[in-house]
Enzyme design. Structure first.
Site, PDB file in Angstrom:
ATOM      1  N   ASP A  79       0.846  -1.185   0.000  1.00  8.91           N
ATOM      2  CA  ASP A  79       0.000   0.000   0.000  1.00  8.91           C
ATOM      3  C   ASP A  79       0.885   1.241   0.000  1.00  8.91           C
ATOM      4  O   ASP A  79       0.952   1.979   0.983  1.00  8.91           O
ATOM      5  CB  ASP A  79      -0.895  -0.031   1.249  1.00  8.91           C
ATOM      6  CG  ASP A  79      -2.102   0.873   1.130  1.00  8.91           C
ATOM      7  OD1 ASP A  79      -2.344   1.381   0.021  1.00  8.91           O
ATOM      8  OD2 ASP A  79      -2.795   1.069   2.139  1.00  8.91           O
TER       9      ASP A  79
ATOM     10  N   GLU B 223      -6.025   5.400  -9.518  1.00  6.61           N
ATOM     11  CA  GLU B 223      -7.354   5.851  -9.123  1.00  6.61           C
ATOM     12  C   GLU B 223      -7.934   6.922 -10.038  1.00  6.61           C
ATOM     13  O   GLU B 223      -7.249   7.871 -10.428  1.00  6.61           O
ATOM     14  CB  GLU B 223      -7.280   6.394  -7.689  1.00  6.61           C
ATOM     15  CG  GLU B 223      -8.627   6.609  -7.062  1.00  6.61           C
ATOM     16  CD  GLU B 223      -8.644   6.232  -5.604  1.00  6.61           C
ATOM     17  OE1 GLU B 223      -9.663   6.494  -4.956  1.00  6.61           O
ATOM     18  OE2 GLU B 223      -7.656   5.663  -5.104  1.00  6.61           O
TER      19      GLU B 223
ATOM     20  N   THR C 201     -12.768   0.655  -4.249  1.00  7.75           N
ATOM     21  CA  THR C 201     -12.220   1.055  -2.959  1.00  7.75           C
ATOM     22  C   THR C 201     -13.271   1.786  -2.127  1.00  7.75           C
ATOM     23  O   THR C 201     -14.420   1.925  -2.530  1.00  7.75           O
ATOM     24  CB  THR C 201     -10.969   1.933  -3.176  1.00  7.75           C
ATOM     25  OG1 THR C 201     -10.340   2.193  -1.922  1.00  7.75           O
ATOM     26  CG2 THR C 201     -11.320   3.244  -3.857  1.00  7.75           C
TER      27      THR C 201
END
Length: 315
Positions: free
Chosen positions: A16, A91, A151
């Protein structure tokens, strides 16, 4: 054997972070990023030459700061792909969280940017917020051959809608769920009783019982105890700090997820009204989804402001 090595026997480990040094050290299969992590990467020394090059190119081409963010995210993703064998998640701006068509267009733009950099679409996951509109965008993108990572997932309704849509991967949050309940209960939880752990474990076992193809990736961990309590989850995305702790501790790791459950008939797909109602009935999920979108949008705006400052400094 380190706890990290033991964990790898039960779950695929994802990093992450966008920190290349951490990726080099822990060699995860995949890497996942978000606007907050990209903002941190913007300040990392190792990325500065690349950032300066992109800023200079963007100034000459008169590219708006929002498009510069996309260019930067793809450039960072390209560097990450050189270090990991698997996929990098990139994203779509949180500003599109309630706009299905805009999310689809932005996803295709990101994939096209990767293609121009020589990175195939099968090395990329498009990250979208788990709103009704984001899930619908992911459903179409999956049909287009673009795999997605949904997410900011905090409710069973969100998970079920993603299963219904055939989403490639979902990232239910552990730490943020636990944070919400701890704040209100004003007490710590043992790993086995942790609300975030229980939430993600339930999603994993539902996916197993109903034989959904969607990959479940536990995310947003606060402690190594939370990580180990979800050993056996398909994937776990873990921060460098927790990866280091797991790597420095020895012990045995056992799977905590039941996967040999009797097969059950999958429920009928959720309608939009049912999805919204069930999600609405979960105060934690409502609050955390809205807060997460606002946070990611704020970090996007901060990143655009930093880019504008660097562009202005070059005249």
């Amino acid at each position: 054997m380190s706890l990290l090595e033991g964990l790898r026997e039960h779950s695929l480990v994802v990093a992450d972070t966008g920190d290349l040094d951490a990726l080099e050290r822990y060699r995860p299969q995949d890497a996942t990023t978000n606007p907050s992590l990209i903002l941190k990467a913007f300040e990392l020394p190792g990325y500065q030459p690349m950032i300066e090059r992109i800023i200079d190119e963007s100034r000459r081409e008169k590219i708006a700061s929002g498009d510069v963010v996309d260019k930067l995210c793809v450039a960072i993703g390209e560097q990450i792909c050189k270090v990991i064998p698997g996929r990098v998640s990139t994203e779509v701006s949180a500003h599109f969280s309630f706009d299905t068509q805009a999310s689809i267009r932005k996803a295709h733009e990101l994939i096209e940017r990767y293609a121009k950099s020589g990175i195939s679409h099968d090395r990329v996951l498009i990250k979208l917020a788990s709103t009704w509109e984001g899930i619908r965008a992911a459903e179409q993108l999956e049909r287009d051959g673009i795999h997605c990572n949904l997410t900011l997932l905090f409710s069973d309704a969100q998970a079920q809608a993603c299963f219904d849509a055939g989403v490639y991967l979902i990232s239910p949050f552990v730490g943020r769920v636990s944070d919400w309940y701890k704040k209100r209960a004003d007490q710590p939880y043992a790993p086995a009783e942790d609300p975030g752990v229980a939430f993600v474990k339930g999603i994993c076992e539902r996916a197993a019982a109903w034989h959904y193809d969607t990959i479940v990736m536990g995310a947003s961990f606060r402690t190594t105890d939370q990580v180990l309590a979800l050993a056996g989850c398909h994937r776990l995305t873990i921060s460098p700090a927790l990866l280091e702790q797991l790597d420095n501790l020895e012990g045995e790791v056992s799977s905590r997820i039941q996967t040999d459950l009797p097969r059950r008939a999958a429920p009928a797909p959720l309608s939009e009204s049912t999805f919204r109602w069930r999600h609405n009935q979960d105060p934690m999920a409502n609050e955390m989804l809205a807060d997460g979108i606002r946070r990611f949008a704020h970090d996007q705006q901060t990143l655009e402001s930093l880019i504008d400052q660097r562009l202005a400094a070059r005249g």
